[in-house]
Scaffold this active site. Structure first.
Site, PDB file in Angstrom:
ATOM      1  N   HIS A  99       0.844  -1.203   0.000  1.00  0.00           N
ATOM      2  CA  HIS A  99       0.000   0.000   0.000  1.00  0.00           C
ATOM      3  C   HIS A  99       0.874   1.247   0.000  1.00  0.00           C
ATOM      4  O   HIS A  99       2.085   1.190   0.205  1.00  0.00           O
ATOM      5  CB  HIS A  99      -0.995   0.009   1.174  1.00  0.00           C
ATOM      6  CG  HIS A  99      -0.388   0.183   2.533  1.00  0.00           C
ATOM      7  ND1 HIS A  99      -1.140   0.403   3.656  1.00  0.00           N
ATOM      8  CD2 HIS A  99       0.899   0.150   2.959  1.00  0.00           C
ATOM      9  CE1 HIS A  99      -0.354   0.515   4.708  1.00  0.00           C
ATOM     10  NE2 HIS A  99       0.891   0.366   4.331  1.00  0.00           N
ATOM     11  N   CYS A 118       5.548   6.502   4.802  1.00  0.00           N
ATOM     12  CA  CYS A 118       4.489   5.689   4.192  1.00  0.00           C
ATOM     13  C   CYS A 118       3.911   6.340   2.944  1.00  0.00           C
ATOM     14  O   CYS A 118       3.142   5.714   2.215  1.00  0.00           O
ATOM     15  CB  CYS A 118       3.383   5.429   5.205  1.00  0.00           C
ATOM     16  SG  CYS A 118       4.009   4.633   6.684  1.00  0.00           S
ATOM     17  N   HIS A 124       4.913   0.223  -0.288  1.00  0.00           N
ATOM     18  CA  HIS A 124       5.695  -0.748   0.482  1.00  0.00           C
ATOM     19  C   HIS A 124       4.738  -1.848   0.932  1.00  0.00           C
ATOM     20  O   HIS A 124       3.521  -1.684   0.888  1.00  0.00           O
ATOM     21  CB  HIS A 124       6.369  -0.077   1.680  1.00  0.00           C
ATOM     22  CG  HIS A 124       5.393   0.488   2.657  1.00  0.00           C
ATOM     23  ND1 HIS A 124       4.823   1.735   2.503  1.00  0.00           N
ATOM     24  CD2 HIS A 124       4.830  -0.046   3.769  1.00  0.00           C
ATOM     25  CE1 HIS A 124       3.974   1.954   3.495  1.00  0.00           C
ATOM     26  NE2 HIS A 124       3.948   0.889   4.277  1.00  0.00           N
ATOM     27  N   HIS A 126       3.338  -5.290   3.441  1.00  0.00           N
ATOM     28  CA  HIS A 126       3.161  -5.845   4.791  1.00  0.00           C
ATOM     29  C   HIS A 126       2.667  -7.287   4.680  1.00  0.00           C
ATOM     30  O   HIS A 126       1.940  -7.621   3.729  1.00  0.00           O
ATOM     31  CB  HIS A 126       2.108  -5.074   5.584  1.00  0.00           C
ATOM     32  CG  HIS A 126       2.502  -3.679   5.940  1.00  0.00           C
ATOM     33  ND1 HIS A 126       3.388  -3.386   6.948  1.00  0.00           N
ATOM     34  CD2 HIS A 126       2.119  -2.489   5.410  1.00  0.00           C
ATOM     35  CE1 HIS A 126       3.532  -2.078   7.041  1.00  0.00           C
ATOM     36  NE2 HIS A 126       2.773  -1.491   6.107  1.00  0.00           N
ATOM     37  N   ASP A 164      -4.864 -10.728  -1.340  1.00  0.00           N
ATOM     38  CA  ASP A 164      -3.515 -11.286  -1.256  1.00  0.00           C
ATOM     39  C   ASP A 164      -2.693 -10.936  -2.496  1.00  0.00           C
ATOM     40  O   ASP A 164      -3.173 -11.075  -3.634  1.00  0.00           O
ATOM     41  CB  ASP A 164      -3.609 -12.806  -1.096  1.00  0.00           C
ATOM     42  CG  ASP A 164      -2.303 -13.408  -0.627  1.00  0.00           C
ATOM     43  OD1 ASP A 164      -1.531 -12.713   0.069  1.00  0.00           O
ATOM     44  OD2 ASP A 164      -2.060 -14.579  -0.941  1.00  0.00           O
ATOM     45  N   HIS A 165      -1.451 -10.482  -2.254  1.00  0.00           N
ATOM     46  CA  HIS A 165      -0.524 -10.128  -3.342  1.00  0.00           C
ATOM     47  C   HIS A 165      -1.104  -9.071  -4.283  1.00  0.00           C
ATOM     48  O   HIS A 165      -1.063  -9.195  -5.506  1.00  0.00           O
ATOM     49  CB  HIS A 165      -0.086 -11.388  -4.122  1.00  0.00           C
ATOM     50  CG  HIS A 165       0.861 -12.236  -3.326  1.00  0.00           C
ATOM     51  ND1 HIS A 165       0.457 -12.974  -2.236  1.00  0.00           N
ATOM     52  CD2 HIS A 165       2.192 -12.433  -3.444  1.00  0.00           C
ATOM     53  CE1 HIS A 165       1.499 -13.596  -1.735  1.00  0.00           C
ATOM     54  NE2 HIS A 165       2.561 -13.286  -2.426  1.00  0.00           N
ATOM     55  N   GLU A 211      -0.921  -5.167  11.315  1.00  0.00           N
ATOM     56  CA  GLU A 211      -0.187  -4.768  10.118  1.00  0.00           C
ATOM     57  C   GLU A 211       1.307  -5.055  10.259  1.00  0.00           C
ATOM     58  O   GLU A 211       1.981  -5.414   9.290  1.00  0.00           O
ATOM     59  CB  GLU A 211      -0.412  -3.280   9.853  1.00  0.00           C
ATOM     60  CG  GLU A 211       0.146  -2.812   8.524  1.00  0.00           C
ATOM     61  CD  GLU A 211      -0.251  -1.382   8.224  1.00  0.00           C
ATOM     62  OE1 GLU A 211      -1.105  -1.190   7.348  1.00  0.00           O
ATOM     63  OE2 GLU A 211       0.262  -0.452   8.886  1.00  0.00           O
TER      64      GLU A 211
HETATM   65 ZN   LIG Z   1       2.470   0.394   5.591  1.00  0.00          ZN
END
Ligand SMILES: [Zn+2]
Length: 241
Positions: A99, A118, A124, A126, A164-165, A211
Site C-alpha cells: 500500500h 508511508c 511498500h 506488509h 492477497d498479493h 499490520e
Molecule cells: Zn504500511
C-alpha cells in the site's frame, strides 16, 4: 478470572486454581474421546465453542470466571463469557499486500507531512495478520454457532483471496479514494464480511488487523444492518507504520 487483590498481592492462589482446573477439567479430558467423556456431549457435539461453554459450567462453581478461551489450534479459538448458549469464534488468517498512504486529494508534500515514509511514491508491503471474530448462539444439536467450513470460505473468498498479493491502492477499487491505513482496511473488511456472516446465522463481532509488530487496528461489528448509521471504532496501538 477476576477479583480483588488479597493481602498477599494475588487475586487467587495460583496453585489452588491449577489444582481445580486439573481436577475438574484437564485430568478428565486429557487423552479422552470427547464425544463420550462427559454426558453434556451425548446430545450436543463437542465443538470448540461448546467445549468452552461446558468447561465454564464445570469450573464456575469453584472459580470467579470472566472468560474461557479455548484454542483448537493457533488459528482457531472460541471465547465463552458465561452467557447461556452465546459464544465467540475467532479465525486467524493472513495475506500479503502493498500500500501507499497518500490521499489523492493532497499534494506530495502534504501527504509526506501527514504519513511520513508511508507516503513514498511506489508503496511498500506488509504481511497482514487478520483475526475475524464472530458471535452467535450455539446450536444445541450440532454444537456450532456457525458452520466453520462456510465461515472459513467466506473469509477466504471475500478478503484473503481478493487482497492477497495486491497493491491495495490500485487493485482494490475501494482504496482508490480511501487511504488504506490499517484502520481503513479493517473497516473495509468489516463491511465486506458483515452480510455474508449474517447469512451464516452469526454476527461479525470484531475484525483485528495486525499490520506489523508495531501496530494493529480493531473494528467492531455493525450494531444495525445499515452501515451508514453505525459507528466504527478503530484502535491503532501505535501510529508508526
Ligand atoms: Zn504500511
Amino acid at each position: 478470572m477476576a477479583g480483588e487483590l488479597d493481602e498477599y498481592g494475588m487475586v487467587l492462589n495460583l496453585s489452588d486454581v491449577k489444582h481445580v482446573i486439573k481436577r475438574e477439567v484437564t485430568s478428565q479430558l486429557d487423552f479422552s474421546y470427547l464425544n463420550e467423556v462427559w454426558p453434556e456431549f451425548a446430545y450436543t457435539l463437542p465443538t470448540t465453542e461448546y467445549l468452552a461453554k461446558v468447561i465454564w459450567d464445570r469450573l464456575a462453581p469453584y472459580l470467579p470466571l470472566v472468560k474461557i478461551q479455548l484454542f483448537e489450534h493457533p488459528e482457531l479459538w472460541a471465547d465463552y463469557l458465561g452467557n447461556a448458549m452465546e459464544a465467540y469464534l475467532t479465525i486467524s488468517t493472513h495475506f500479503s499486500a502493498a500500500h501507499r498512504l497518500a490521499s489523492p486529494r493532497l499534494s506530495y508534500e502534504e501527504n509526506c507531512e501527514i504519513y511520513g515514509k508511508c507516503a513514498r511514491p511506489h508503496g511498500h508491503g506488509h504481511n497482514y495478520h487478520l483475526e475475524v471474530t464472530v458471535k452467535g448462539v450455539i446450536d444445541p444439536r450440532t454444537g456450532m454457532l456457525a458452520d466453520l467450513a462456510q465461515l472459513q470460505a467466506v473469509i477466504d473468498d471475500t478478503v484473503v483471496e481478493p487482497f492477497d498479493h495486491t497493491f491495495l491502492n490500485k487493485d482494490i477499487p475501494y482504496f482508490a479514494e480511501v487511504v488504506p491505513t490499517a484502520e481503513n482496511i479493517a473497516v473495509h473488511i468489516r463491511d465486506l464480511l458483515h452480510e455474508p456472516i449474517r447469512q451464516l446465522g452469526a454476527s461479525l463481532h470484531k475484525v483485528k488487523l495486525i499490520e506489523s509488530p508495531n501496530n494493529s487496528a480493531e473494528v467492531y461489528g455493525l450494531v444495525s444492518s445499515t452501515s451508514e448509521n453505525a459507528a466504527a471504532v478503530a484502535l491503532p496501538q501505535l501510529a508508526t507504520v
